[in-house]
Design a protein around this motif. Structure first.
Motif, PDB file in Angstrom:
ATOM      1  N   GLY A 187      10.686  -2.776   0.256  1.00  0.00           N
ATOM      2  CA  GLY A 187      10.119  -3.804  -0.618  1.00  0.00           C
ATOM      3  C   GLY A 187      10.873  -5.112  -0.516  1.00  0.00           C
ATOM      4  N   PHE A 188      12.151  -5.015  -0.285  1.00  0.00           N
ATOM      5  CA  PHE A 188      12.948  -6.234  -0.124  1.00  0.00           C
ATOM      6  C   PHE A 188      12.487  -7.038   1.079  1.00  0.00           C
ATOM      7  N   TYR A 189      12.239  -6.350   2.208  1.00  0.00           N
ATOM      8  CA  TYR A 189      11.878  -7.090   3.415  1.00  0.00           C
ATOM      9  C   TYR A 189      10.504  -7.712   3.286  1.00  0.00           C
ATOM     10  N   ALA A 190       9.629  -7.053   2.510  1.00  0.00           N
ATOM     11  CA  ALA A 190       8.321  -7.646   2.268  1.00  0.00           C
ATOM     12  C   ALA A 190       8.504  -8.988   1.560  1.00  0.00           C
ATOM     13  N   LYS A 191       9.308  -8.971   0.498  1.00  0.00           N
ATOM     14  CA  LYS A 191       9.553 -10.223  -0.223  1.00  0.00           C
ATOM     15  C   LYS A 191      10.312 -11.203   0.659  1.00  0.00           C
ATOM     16  N   PHE A 192      11.278 -10.670   1.388  1.00  0.00           N
ATOM     17  CA  PHE A 192      12.089 -11.519   2.262  1.00  0.00           C
ATOM     18  C   PHE A 192      11.211 -12.278   3.256  1.00  0.00           C
ATOM     19  N   SER A 193      10.283 -11.569   3.911  1.00  0.00           N
ATOM     20  CA  SER A 193       9.530 -12.247   4.961  1.00  0.00           C
ATOM     21  C   SER A 193       8.574 -13.271   4.362  1.00  0.00           C
ATOM     22  N   VAL A 194       8.007 -12.949   3.179  1.00  0.00           N
ATOM     23  CA  VAL A 194       7.127 -13.938   2.549  1.00  0.00           C
ATOM     24  C   VAL A 194       7.937 -15.165   2.127  1.00  0.00           C
ATOM     25  N   LEU A 195       9.100 -14.931   1.536  1.00  0.00           N
ATOM     26  CA  LEU A 195       9.920 -16.066   1.099  1.00  0.00           C
ATOM     27  C   LEU A 195      10.372 -16.889   2.300  1.00  0.00           C
ATOM     28  N   GLN A 196      10.680 -16.181   3.390  1.00  0.00           N
ATOM     29  CA  GLN A 196      11.102 -16.905   4.591  1.00  0.00           C
ATOM     30  C   GLN A 196       9.977 -17.840   5.054  1.00  0.00           C
TER      31      GLN A 196
ATOM     32  N   LEU B 249      10.108   4.590   2.614  1.00  0.00           N
ATOM     33  CA  LEU B 249      10.492   3.290   2.066  1.00  0.00           C
ATOM     34  C   LEU B 249      11.944   2.980   2.397  1.00  0.00           C
ATOM     35  N   LEU B 250      12.774   4.028   2.336  1.00  0.00           N
ATOM     36  CA  LEU B 250      14.194   3.846   2.627  1.00  0.00           C
ATOM     37  C   LEU B 250      14.404   3.639   4.129  1.00  0.00           C
ATOM     38  N   ALA B 251      13.724   4.465   4.927  1.00  0.00           N
ATOM     39  CA  ALA B 251      13.912   4.370   6.380  1.00  0.00           C
ATOM     40  C   ALA B 251      13.408   3.032   6.894  1.00  0.00           C
ATOM     41  N   LEU B 252      12.227   2.624   6.413  1.00  0.00           N
ATOM     42  CA  LEU B 252      11.716   1.317   6.823  1.00  0.00           C
ATOM     43  C   LEU B 252      12.610   0.199   6.300  1.00  0.00           C
ATOM     44  N   GLY B 253      13.304   0.479   5.190  1.00  0.00           N
ATOM     45  CA  GLY B 253      14.235  -0.506   4.674  1.00  0.00           C
ATOM     46  C   GLY B 253      15.460  -0.643   5.555  1.00  0.00           C
ATOM     47  N   MET B 254      15.845   0.464   6.182  1.00  0.00           N
ATOM     48  CA  MET B 254      16.986   0.386   7.097  1.00  0.00           C
ATOM     49  C   MET B 254      16.561  -0.284   8.408  1.00  0.00           C
TER      50      MET B 254
ATOM     51  N   LEU C 262      13.470   5.218  -5.729  1.00  0.00           N
ATOM     52  CA  LEU C 262      13.239   4.451  -4.502  1.00  0.00           C
ATOM     53  C   LEU C 262      11.973   3.611  -4.624  1.00  0.00           C
ATOM     54  N   LEU C 263      10.912   4.228  -5.178  1.00  0.00           N
ATOM     55  CA  LEU C 263       9.651   3.500  -5.321  1.00  0.00           C
ATOM     56  C   LEU C 263       9.829   2.274  -6.200  1.00  0.00           C
ATOM     57  N   MET C 264      10.532   2.464  -7.316  1.00  0.00           N
ATOM     58  CA  MET C 264      10.662   1.363  -8.269  1.00  0.00           C
ATOM     59  C   MET C 264      11.547   0.252  -7.705  1.00  0.00           C
ATOM     60  N   PHE C 265      12.646   0.621  -7.063  1.00  0.00           N
ATOM     61  CA  PHE C 265      13.498  -0.424  -6.497  1.00  0.00           C
ATOM     62  C   PHE C 265      12.771  -1.133  -5.347  1.00  0.00           C
ATOM     63  N   SER C 266      11.924  -0.401  -4.659  1.00  0.00           N
ATOM     64  CA  SER C 266      11.162  -1.042  -3.593  1.00  0.00           C
ATOM     65  C   SER C 266      10.157  -2.026  -4.183  1.00  0.00           C
ATOM     66  N   MET C 267       9.495  -1.615  -5.256  1.00  0.00           N
ATOM     67  CA  MET C 267       8.555  -2.521  -5.929  1.00  0.00           C
ATOM     68  C   MET C 267       9.289  -3.763  -6.415  1.00  0.00           C
ATOM     69  N   ALA C 268      10.514  -3.565  -6.923  1.00  0.00           N
ATOM     70  CA  ALA C 268      11.277  -4.689  -7.452  1.00  0.00           C
ATOM     71  C   ALA C 268      11.841  -5.550  -6.326  1.00  0.00           C
ATOM     72  N   GLY C 269      11.832  -5.018  -5.120  1.00  0.00           N
ATOM     73  CA  GLY C 269      12.334  -5.802  -3.990  1.00  0.00           C
ATOM     74  C   GLY C 269      13.836  -5.774  -3.856  1.00  0.00           C
ATOM     75  N   VAL C 270      14.435  -4.629  -4.158  1.00  0.00           N
ATOM     76  CA  VAL C 270      15.887  -4.511  -4.038  1.00  0.00           C
ATOM     77  C   VAL C 270      16.205  -3.774  -2.733  1.00  0.00           C
TER      78      VAL C 270
ATOM     79  N   VAL D  43       0.840  -1.203   0.000  1.00  0.00           N
ATOM     80  CA  VAL D  43       0.000   0.000   0.000  1.00  0.00           C
ATOM     81  C   VAL D  43       0.876   1.254   0.000  1.00  0.00           C
ATOM     82  N   LEU D  44       1.924   1.215   0.798  1.00  0.00           N
ATOM     83  CA  LEU D  44       2.822   2.367   0.869  1.00  0.00           C
ATOM     84  C   LEU D  44       3.481   2.640  -0.493  1.00  0.00           C
ATOM     85  N   MET D  45       3.900   1.573  -1.156  1.00  0.00           N
ATOM     86  CA  MET D  45       4.564   1.746  -2.451  1.00  0.00           C
ATOM     87  C   MET D  45       3.581   2.215  -3.508  1.00  0.00           C
TER      88      MET D  45
END
Lengths: 494, 483
Positions: free
Chosen positions: B389-398, B458-463, B376-384, B334-336
């Motif tokens: 966005g990376f942690y979203a994918k990370f937690s689902v994959l985990q 997105l960046l701060a939550l990524g950190m 930032l938005l696009m890399f977050s969508m891509a999960g980089v 939703v944020l992205m």
């Protein structure tokens, strides 16, 4: 410790903070300020890493300068940094190259200077993070994040076909990385909920799983090394990248892949590594011999050096997977030496490109007549690329070949053929570019290198010669870590 | 008085309903183009709802109205996030709608009613109240898609949305009636109990389940029930697209959790197989078809489909890890999504829609800051990493890997690799290409500030993603009484 922060954190975050600061200087009106800030940040970044070397305890293989904080408690992820004899040298190498890249791009880059310099400094910090991370997720974050500035550098400041090269570079590396992520998640479950790389070294894993994990790691690291047959992104990326990008790509980024093999594949899945060593050795030898032949027919200097890099990195993977101390130490020394040499060669090609706007060997000839000082440096670096005794290139190659002889004569013979092929493609290029009569009027108008370029070349020349004549400071740092790694690997982990 | 006090978990809903009706009337007397009084009133309402939700917080799970309504931590968290995203929608869309003459009282009132629908969905624990919330949301959205009534493409989109949405509701209702026939009750928890006792006819249940899942898949917009998504996203005014792609996803997530996980948990073996097919197809079709799009809104629509497939992967994996990661994924998505559609509106101006991929060409030269935010938005969508966005994918994959779905995880990453390509293309257009037009970008201070906060978040939550991850995990754990 600096102001209460540990050295490794400073080595990572100082360049990144400078990167942010440089970006804030804005448009090209403030370009001089951006350059000065970049140089300041890069030099400070190098200075803070020196205590890592001087304060390093060479008698232990344990992690040093360790820093650990909770980061994501939900998944037991820590901000965990530390270096041993294997990784410390790469942090130094990386921080050493950042100021050189900044100086080398001082006048050459004219558009969007701030963004260019910021990207390099951020990348420098992120690469330090890769080498210093002891937590798998932290490692992964740095590993992926460094793609972003490199993608931008190639795509914005690169040559004609830059978009293709940038996207290819990004997607190739992303594929490998994502598979590695799945392997890491599997290890997380297998280890009972830990992302610590050091814990992974101790986890018992059945052989089938080991082999699958090895393959996943292989996809990630082999692309970065790059190994045959996944090396095809490298010539494209190199040719299209600006000089600074090529230098960092060759000198540092390729080392990240080989480092991954040492830090992840070999200690975490030792049995699979032994099981599949034959495949890796075969691919390495193909890279050494076949890619050297490919290099021979290149007409573009950057492409030639790029293929030469692939061939030399074949030496590295060969050395790693023959599992003896000569091989592994030789591989590590070869990585550092290759950093110096290939960085220097790309720099030299950049110097010529800035004047002639061509990388074609055919456009040159007799450069020595017009640029004698430059020619002296160029020939020195070319000789180091060949592996002439007395230059850094010799040490690593010699040790790897010695290690290979102990395992199998034919490995050594094929590996040693590079001394012939390497000499052939490098010296032939030197002959066509540097020597002979002046072939055309563009060469006629060349001016010799200026003080700024001499400074960078001299530093690199000193490094190449110094390491070639007296490699002990490099090898003694890694010695204990390497022998412990080999002892660890000899124990089955099923 | 005592009775009123027991209603405290419902105060936010009641307040919202009263305010929505009040605003409808108040707006009649507001004639200015900016509709400033109405706008402020709506924002105050959203803030008031947030205040009421927080101040009436009660630990544990509270049921009201004969188990029609449930208040638990998950619903509170999701409601708060819904208010936040609705408030962001208003800020982003105000100027955009104003220059098009669409910033009307109806828009804002419909927005509030759709929010009420979402809140009912989030807090329903009875099939009837679930359905009621869904319909309230859907009806408001149908009208909003058709807001620009002289635009053929909008009208077409609304028509399509309405017909397909009605069909989906029909399917869902039919499935629910089968479940009622088998179990004799419509309360979510009671249905679960009856099935767990084995007192219901298995065949009838599975027959009903198929329709329920099909209905849910329609609402989620997953393949093969996704046909409405690209058309509606493309045809609706961007402000409405923004709304559809934001908070309703949270509500639908809650909806899926209430029906499948709380109500039909005993049928897990049946529905998880169906969801696997839906998830894999969505990731495949979403990511591959997105590559072929030249319109950014359509591209993001297909990207939504792919993201919903990823979200389903979390639900399939199950357990605390699975549901927690799915909720985290929904929130991050939703944020992205808010940022991406917000950016389109920010770059649009009177008579010009920046919804073509080429409109992003050379953005770095026109506005480096906005280009960086889009990056930032696009890399977050891509999960980089280092974006969230990376942690979203990370937690689902985990969750998927720990549930043993390793091959599913590998499929998911292969498709997200394909997905990375079209996000990268946006970055490429912005940074590597020369701009096509040099028209100045006039950024309103409000939405400009918001997009910066949104991108940097997105960046701060990524950190530091830990706290949001833990909130989601704790919410799911307490609401579903997971171990």
């Amino acid at each position: 410790m600096i102001l209460g922060f540990s050295l490794l954190s400073v080595a990572i975050w100082l360049p990144i903070l400078f990167g942010v600061l440089i970006m804030a200087t804005g448009g090209d009106r403030n370009a001089p300020l951006a350059r000065v800030l970049a140089l300041l940040g890069a030099i400070l970044g190098f200075i803070v890493t020196i205590p890592l070397f001087t304060g390093f305890d060479k008698t232990t293989s344990a992690m040093q300068f360790v820093e650990i904080h909770d980061w994501i408690t939900r998944y037991n992820i820590h901000y965990h940094l530390g270096v041993d004899g294997i990784s410390v040298l790469f942090i130094l190498l990386n921080s050493f190259f950042t100021p050189l890249v900044v100086i080398a791009s001082w006048k050459v880059i004219e558009k969007r200077v701030a963004q260019y310099m910021a990207a390099f400094l951020m990348m420098s910090g992120l690469i330090n993070g890769v080498f210093a991370s002891l937590d798998a997720v932290l490692f992964y974050v740095f590993w992926e994040a460094m793609l972003i500035p490199m993608f931008i550098i190639i795509g914005v400041w690169g040559g004609a076909n830059r978009v293709y090269a940038a996207v290819k570079f990004f997607l190739y590396t992303l594929l490998g990385s994502l598979l590695m992520l799945v392997a890491l998640l599997y290890l997380y479950n297998q280890s009972g909920g830990s992302f610590s790389i050091l814990d992974y070294h101790q986890v018992a894993i059945p052989l089938t799983a080991q082999i699958l994990i090895f393959i996943a790691f292989f996809m990630a690291f082999a692309v970065k090394v790059p190994m045959f047959p996944v090396h095809t992104w490298l010539p494209d990326a190199h040719v299209e990248a600006p000089t600074g990008g090529s230098i960092i790509l060759a000198a540092i980024m390729l080392k990240v892949g080989a480092y991954g093999f040492i830090r992840f594949s070999m200690p975490i899945v030792p049995d699979a590594s032994r099981e599949l060593a034959g495949v890796i050795i075969a691919l390495s030898l193909i890279a050494v011999v076949y890619i050297a032949l490919v290099a021979l027919v290149q007409t573009d200097m950057k492409k030639l050096v790029a293929y030469s890099s692939v061939s030399h990195m074949g030496f590295v993977t060969l050395g790693l997977f023959i599992f003896n101390s000569y091989g592994v130490e030789g591989a590590l020394l070869q990585m550092i030496s290759h950093g110096f040499v290939s960085g220097a060669l790309f720099l030299c090609i950049g110097v010529m490109y800035d004047r002639m706007h061509s990388r074609n060997i055919a456009d040159y000839g007799g450069v020595a007549n017009k640029m004698p000082v430059f020619a002296a440096f160029f020939v020195l670096f070319a000789m180091a690329n060949v592996g002439l005794p007395g230059t850094s290139g010799f040490v690593g190659e010699f040790m790897v070949i010695m290690g290979a002889v102990k395992v199998n004569f034919w490995y050594a013979l094929l590996a040693a053929s590079t001394l012939v092929f390497g000499a052939a493609y490098t010296l032939w290029m030197v002959k066509r570019v540097i020597f002979g009569a002046v072939t055309n009027q563009h060469v006629e108008q060349l001016t010799d290198i200026n003080g700024r370029e001499i400074l960078v070349c001299s530093i690199l020349a000193a490094a190449v010669l110094g390491m070639g004549l007296y490699p002990l400071p490099f090898s003694e740092v890694m010695h204990v870590s390497v022998s412990d790694l080999l002892v660890h690997m000899a124990r089955p982990k099923l | 008085m005592d009775y009123l006090a027991t209603l405290s978990p419902l105060y936010a809903e009641i307040f919202l309903l009263v305010m929505a009706c009040t605003i409808l009337i108040v707006d009649l007397f507001v004639t200015s183009l900016g509709k400033t009084p109405t706008y402020l009133l709506v924002q105050i309402t959203l803030f008031g709802c947030a205040f009421l939700t927080v101040s009436t917080y009660q630990p544990g799970i509270v049921h009201l109205f004969n188990n029609m309504f449930v208040d638990d931590l998950m619903s509170d968290v999701l409601k708060l996030l819904s208010y936040l995203s609705m408030s962001m929608v208003l800020v982003y869309s105000r100027t955009y709608l104003m220059v098009r003459g669409l910033f009307t009282g109806e828009f804002m009132v419909l927005l509030l009613f759709s929010l009420l629908g979402m809140m009912v969905m989030i807090s329903a624990s009875h099939f009837l109240s679930l359905y009621m919330g869904l319909e309230l949301l859907a009806l408001s959205l149908y009208a909003m898609v058709a807001l620009q009534r002289d635009s053929a493409i909008s009208t077409e989109a609304a028509m399509k949305y309405f017909i397909l949405g009605a069909l989906a509701s029909g399917l869902l209702l039919y499935g629910i009636s089968m479940l009622y026939g088998a179990t004799g009750t419509l309360e979510v928890n009671a249905v679960s109990d009856v099935i767990a006792r084995g007192a219901a006819d298995k065949n009838l249940l599975v027959f009903g389940l198929v329709f329920v899942v099909a209905g849910l898949a329609f609402k989620l917009g997953v393949v093969p029930f996704h046909m409405w998504v690209p058309d509606v996203y493309h045809g609706a005014p961007t402000a409405v697209t923004l709304l559809i792609s934001s908070a309703p996803k949270l509500a639908v997530f809650a909806f899926v959790m209430r029906i499948l996980v709380e109500g039909l948990q005993p049928l897990l073996v049946h529905w998880s197989g169906m969801l696997i097919i839906l998830a894999v197809l969505s990731m495949a079709v979403g990511n591959i078809v997105a590559i072929a799009q030249t319109n950014l809104k359509r591209m993001l629509a297909y990207s939504t489909i792919a993201h919903m497939g990823f979200l389903l992967l979390g639900i399939i994996s199950g357990g605390l890890d699975g549901y927690g990661s799915a909720m985290f994924y929904a929130v991050v998505y939703v944020l992205m999504s808010l940022g991406s559609f917000g950016m389109i509106m920010l770059l649009s101006r009177e008579g010009f829609e920046a919804d073509n991929l080429n409109d992003f060409k050379g953005l770095n030269q026109r506005s480096p800051w906005l280009a960086f935010m889009t990056l930032l938005l696009m890399f977050s969508m891509a999960g980089v990493p280092p974006t969230v966005g990376f942690y979203a994918k990370f937690s689902v994959l985990q969750a998927a890997v720990s549930a043993g779905y390793i091959s599913l995880a590998v499929i998911a990453i292969l498709f997200s690799l394909i997905g990375a390509f079209y996000y990268l293309r946006i970055v490429k257009l912005m940074y590597f290409d020369a701009p096509e037009s040099h028209a100045t970008i006039s950024v309103q201070p409000g939405s400009g500030l918001l997009i910066s906060i949104n991108g940097l978040a997105l960046l701060a939550l990524g950190m530091l993603p830990g706290s949001l991850m833990s909130i989601c995990a704790v919410a799911v754990k307490q609401s579903l009484l997971l171990p």
